[in-house]
Design an enzyme around this catalytic site. Structure first.
Site, PDB file in Angstrom:
ATOM      1  N   CYS A 303       0.794  -1.235   0.000  1.00  0.00           N
ATOM      2  CA  CYS A 303       0.000   0.000   0.000  1.00  0.00           C
ATOM      3  C   CYS A 303       0.828   1.288   0.000  1.00  0.00           C
ATOM      4  O   CYS A 303       0.494   2.203  -0.759  1.00  0.00           O
ATOM      5  CB  CYS A 303      -1.066   0.008   1.091  1.00  0.00           C
ATOM      6  SG  CYS A 303      -0.723  -0.933   2.563  1.00  0.00           S
ATOM      7  N   ARG A 332       7.379 -11.018   5.056  1.00  0.00           N
ATOM      8  CA  ARG A 332       6.995 -10.882   6.459  1.00  0.00           C
ATOM      9  C   ARG A 332       7.760 -11.874   7.298  1.00  0.00           C
ATOM     10  O   ARG A 332       8.023 -12.990   6.855  1.00  0.00           O
ATOM     11  CB  ARG A 332       5.492 -11.101   6.618  1.00  0.00           C
ATOM     12  CG  ARG A 332       4.713 -10.052   5.829  1.00  0.00           C
ATOM     13  CD  ARG A 332       3.242 -10.091   6.094  1.00  0.00           C
ATOM     14  NE  ARG A 332       2.579  -9.180   5.163  1.00  0.00           N
ATOM     15  CZ  ARG A 332       1.263  -9.112   5.008  1.00  0.00           C
ATOM     16  NH1 ARG A 332       0.478  -9.893   5.736  1.00  0.00           N
ATOM     17  NH2 ARG A 332       0.736  -8.266   4.138  1.00  0.00           N
ATOM     18  N   GLN A 350       1.055 -10.904  -3.416  1.00  0.00           N
ATOM     19  CA  GLN A 350      -0.379 -10.637  -3.303  1.00  0.00           C
ATOM     20  C   GLN A 350      -0.911 -10.158  -4.641  1.00  0.00           C
ATOM     21  O   GLN A 350      -0.231  -9.421  -5.352  1.00  0.00           O
ATOM     22  CB  GLN A 350      -0.630  -9.541  -2.263  1.00  0.00           C
ATOM     23  CG  GLN A 350      -0.167  -9.905  -0.873  1.00  0.00           C
ATOM     24  CD  GLN A 350      -0.382  -8.770   0.097  1.00  0.00           C
ATOM     25  OE1 GLN A 350      -0.005  -7.628  -0.170  1.00  0.00           O
ATOM     26  NE2 GLN A 350      -1.006  -9.063   1.224  1.00  0.00           N
ATOM     27  N   ASP A 352      -2.597  -7.742  -5.318  1.00  0.00           N
ATOM     28  CA  ASP A 352      -2.990  -6.600  -4.509  1.00  0.00           C
ATOM     29  C   ASP A 352      -3.647  -5.509  -5.352  1.00  0.00           C
ATOM     30  O   ASP A 352      -3.424  -5.412  -6.552  1.00  0.00           O
ATOM     31  CB  ASP A 352      -1.742  -6.037  -3.823  1.00  0.00           C
ATOM     32  CG  ASP A 352      -2.075  -5.458  -2.464  1.00  0.00           C
ATOM     33  OD1 ASP A 352      -3.266  -5.370  -2.123  1.00  0.00           O
ATOM     34  OD2 ASP A 352      -1.133  -5.090  -1.739  1.00  0.00           O
ATOM     35  N   HIS A 354      -5.337  -1.260  -4.772  1.00  0.00           N
ATOM     36  CA  HIS A 354      -5.744  -0.171  -3.879  1.00  0.00           C
ATOM     37  C   HIS A 354      -6.616   0.795  -4.641  1.00  0.00           C
ATOM     38  O   HIS A 354      -6.278   1.219  -5.747  1.00  0.00           O
ATOM     39  CB  HIS A 354      -4.509   0.507  -3.300  1.00  0.00           C
ATOM     40  CG  HIS A 354      -3.735  -0.403  -2.399  1.00  0.00           C
ATOM     41  ND1 HIS A 354      -2.670  -1.152  -2.844  1.00  0.00           N
ATOM     42  CD2 HIS A 354      -3.908  -0.745  -1.100  1.00  0.00           C
ATOM     43  CE1 HIS A 354      -2.217  -1.901  -1.851  1.00  0.00           C
ATOM     44  NE2 HIS A 354      -2.945  -1.677  -0.781  1.00  0.00           N
ATOM     45  N   LYS A 437     -11.601  -5.182   8.102  1.00  0.00           N
ATOM     46  CA  LYS A 437     -11.520  -5.982   6.884  1.00  0.00           C
ATOM     47  C   LYS A 437     -12.767  -6.842   6.695  1.00  0.00           C
ATOM     48  O   LYS A 437     -13.441  -7.176   7.657  1.00  0.00           O
ATOM     49  CB  LYS A 437     -10.359  -6.978   6.924  1.00  0.00           C
ATOM     50  CG  LYS A 437      -9.130  -6.574   7.636  1.00  0.00           C
ATOM     51  CD  LYS A 437      -8.004  -7.539   7.326  1.00  0.00           C
ATOM     52  CE  LYS A 437      -7.931  -8.681   8.300  1.00  0.00           C
ATOM     53  NZ  LYS A 437      -6.800  -9.573   8.047  1.00  0.00           N
ATOM     54  N   HIS A 483      -8.305  -1.435   0.309  1.00  0.00           N
ATOM     55  CA  HIS A 483      -7.270  -2.421  -0.032  1.00  0.00           C
ATOM     56  C   HIS A 483      -8.005  -3.709  -0.366  1.00  0.00           C
ATOM     57  O   HIS A 483      -8.932  -4.072   0.344  1.00  0.00           O
ATOM     58  CB  HIS A 483      -6.353  -2.725   1.154  1.00  0.00           C
ATOM     59  CG  HIS A 483      -5.798  -1.528   1.851  1.00  0.00           C
ATOM     60  ND1 HIS A 483      -4.452  -1.338   2.013  1.00  0.00           N
ATOM     61  CD2 HIS A 483      -6.387  -0.477   2.471  1.00  0.00           C
ATOM     62  CE1 HIS A 483      -4.233  -0.224   2.690  1.00  0.00           C
ATOM     63  NE2 HIS A 483      -5.404   0.317   2.983  1.00  0.00           N
TER      64      HIS A 483
END
Length: 624
Positions: A303, A332, A350, A352, A354, A437, A483
RNA sequence: GCCAGCAUAGCUCAAUUGGCAGAGCAGCCGUUUUGUAAGCGGCAGGUUGUCGGUUCAACUCCGUCUGCUGGCUCCA
């Protein structure tokens, strides 16, 4: 008193009673054991013990034998209520003071305090139980594990014995068979057998190497998502794997997310200066925390990078929503014991995205994201899932942002989830540090749950980064961020898919879609021509050129779980057809012109058609 | 990270109470030319995960580290 909780089902009563019998059996064999608790679970039961002696596999057999005796003794389960004082005295009398007094103290004033007794065994327990131990006859102890008292790693670690129990021996037997079947589907086992991925000790724990077969699956999935993104107005971006520490100070990842990250990369010059000063590691960490020393972070989330892309240009309300997407790899720090194949790793990608939108657009945009997750799950036949709205944990300091923002975001998630048409639960403490979430929790074949797709509403990061757009009033306004990641991570998603399909992928995902085999070596040139035609239309195919009997070639292709086989012999070549053998689609089988076969497979692939996953069948034994 | 268990050929597994480390599959070579889940023969493959200890002798016993498995804790 009936407990204020849900009343127990008959099966739960059996399992709960089995747990008591386990406790009783352990005390017979190890009288010095201190009992904690022994509840039923979704798949069985357990009991936690504190005992100097470490249980062994042999102990498990002895304990199970003792439980069988208790079944035969046909003890009656009797409930007895007593006052708090009596209960304290009773627990002391029985010498079970280490944990039971604490458990007793948990029972609120005014609520009944009850013990259940069977034979010589008594346990503080709200109930309920079966009437006689003879009713608990189909059980099995499964494993020994460590478990922290009250689930808190600061507490002492106890020994937990897991077992399972059913109403009948048949059901127990079926359950044990299911466990065996699940092992055969294990993505770590199939990943090796089908050469889908590799984890290498020299590369590092929790770091996935996608081998060619697995890479095909991932690429197909990414293509599929990319198509969806194109349809729904996303723009694809690329960002690097690291970012300046300042970026994460602004986002709050440093320090809010510090424990889950790899340690920072410190600039070479800063390192040299610090070493000249004789600065130790502790001091280095302090200076990193304070910002006195600069460094980089392996990105734990995408992000912040996407936010800086948004912030790199002025935006009018007419531009919104801005939807940015990236297959972004993040890192991570997972504790070593938490790692598991592809489903729990230290570096993952991911799918991902946004979205930057106005507050008015949030509801609609969240809906669009949820729709995307649903399309993904439907396309892959993952229909056994639940939806979880993750909220803040009250009173926790691990979140950033104002109460007001959180309340707004939580309300947005809740109302979006309500429109899903799927039951959802709200769970405190499941939020991300910057916002609540909506998670899609998919259940796998063994009944384990995995968080895959996620959609998160975020009022906080736009504030921390001071994002703005110009509204119709010609004044700056703060956008809201969403997200979302429909797969969650490519690694975990593919891991779950391997088990879901038992390695028997639908043709569009199969690393090799068609295996061509000839009856003898003279026909290989003909086979090569067939391969060329298949490749010309983008079908992944290969020719088995080994000088083996047809049966051996078929066996190889079957073990590799290749969806379609084409057999070429003199008859086929003569007639200008191919003989089709398919793993699941019997409608495809028979002799047909190659062009017909190509047309059929092509439509199967382009429609991303699901085949009914074949049950995991044991490989036929070699005949001796 | 914590508790417990495990680690033998590329893979799946053997190896009596401590006494020369073996098989199937895969691989390679040869032979076979094959009709819907394994044709036949041969060869090669190992400092028994690491480092250290006990012993005349260690795959085997003890310790260490690494990795893995089942859980706990934590999460996509």
């Amino acid at each position: 008193m009936q407990p204020s909780r849900q009343p127990m089902t008959p099966l739960q009563e059996i399992r709960h009673s089995a747990a008591h019998m386990l406790g009783a059996a352990v005390l017979r064999l190890f009288p010095q054991a201190q009992l904690d608790i022994g509840p039923p679970t979704d798949a069985g039961f357990y009991y936690d013990f504190d005992l100097e002696h470490a249980f062994t596999a042999d102990d498990l057999i002895k304990i199970e034998d003792e439980m069988r005796k208790i079944t035969k003794e046909n003890q009656r389960f009797e409930r007895k209520e007593m006052s708090r004082e009596e209960a304290v005295a009773f627990i002391k009398e029985r010498g079970q003071v280490a944990y039971k007094l604490g458990r007793l103290a948990d029972i609120p004033e005014g609520e009944a305090i009850s013990f259940y007794t069977n034979g010589e065994f008594s346990d503080l327990c709200a109930g309920t139980h079966v009437r006689y131990t003879a009713q608990v006859k189909a059980f099995k102890l499964l494993s020994i594990a460590g478990a922290f008292h009250r689930g808190d790693e600061k507490n002492k670690q106890l020994q937990r014995i897991y077992g399972t129990a059913f109403a009948t021996k048949d059901e127990l037997e079926q359950h044990l068979v299911r466990i065996e079947e699940a092992k055969k589907r294990d993505h770590r086992r199939l990943g090796k057998e089908l050469k889908l991925f590799h984890i290498d000790e020299q590369v590092g724990q929790g770091l996935i190497l996608w081998t060619p077969n697995g890479a095909v699956i991932r690429q197909e999935l990414q293509n599929f998502i990319a198509e969806q993104l194109f349809q729904t107005g996303y723009k694809q971006v690329f960002t690097p794997h690291i970012g300046n520490l300042d970026l994460y100070r602004t986002s709050g990842h440093f320090p809010y997310y510090k424990d889950a990250q790899f340690p920072p990369l410190v600039e070479r010059e800063a390192m040299e200066m610090l070493s000249k000063e004789g600065c130790g590691c502790g001091e280095l960490m302090n200076r990193l925390d304070s910002g006195a020393v600069q460094g980089f972070l392996l990105k734990p989330m995408n992000c912040p990078h996407h936010i800086r892309i948004f912030a790199s240009q002025p935006h009018s309300y007419r531009d919104l929503p801005v939807r940015l997407a990236e297959f972004g790899t993040v890192y991570r720090w997972e504790q070593s014991g938490e790692l598991n194949g592809m489903t729990r790793v230290r570096g993952f990608t991911q799918d991902d995205g946004h979205l930057f939108c106005t507050e008015d657009q949030v509801a609609q945009e969240v809906l669009g994201c949820l729709e995307l997750v649903k399309v993904v799950l439907r396309t892959l036949g993952l229909q056994d899932y639940r939806v979880r709205v993750g909220l803040r944990a009250p009173g926790s300091d691990k979140y950033t942002g104002s109460n007001e923002n959180w309340t707004k975001a939580e309300a947005a998630c809740r109302s979006a989830a309500a429109t899903l048409g799927v039951p959802f639960s709200e769970e405190q403490g499941e939020a991300a540090f910057y916002g609540p979430k909506i998670d899609f929790v998919v259940r796998d074949v063994i009944g384990r749950e995995w968080q895959l797709g996620t959609v998160q509403v975020d009022f906080n990061l736009p504030e921390r980064f001071e994002l703005e757009y110009i509204g119709s009033d010609n004044k700056p306004h703060r956008p809201v961020m969403i997200h979302r990641a429909p797969f969650g991570s490519m690694e975990r998603f593919v891991g779950i898919l391997i088990e879901h399909f038992a390695g028997d992928f639908p043709t569009w995902l199969a690393p090799e879609q068609v295996r061509v085999m000839t009856l003898n070596d003279d026909m290989i040139p003909h086979g090569q021509k067939v391969i060329e035609q298949l490749k010309a239309v983008g079908i992944r195919a290969s020719l088995d050129e080994v000088s083996d009997k047809l049966g051996a070639k078929i066996r190889r292709a079957e073990l590799e779980k290749i969806p379609h086989m084409l057999v070429l012999g003199a008859k086929e070549i003569e007639a200008g057809v191919v003989s089709v053998r398919s793993r699941a689609d019997k409608g495809m089988e028979g002799n047909m012109p190659l062009a017909d076969f190509i047309a059929k497979v092509h439509s199967e692939i382009s429609e991303r058609r699901l085949r009914v996953p074949a049950p995991v069948a044991p490989v036929p034994e070699k005949k001796v």
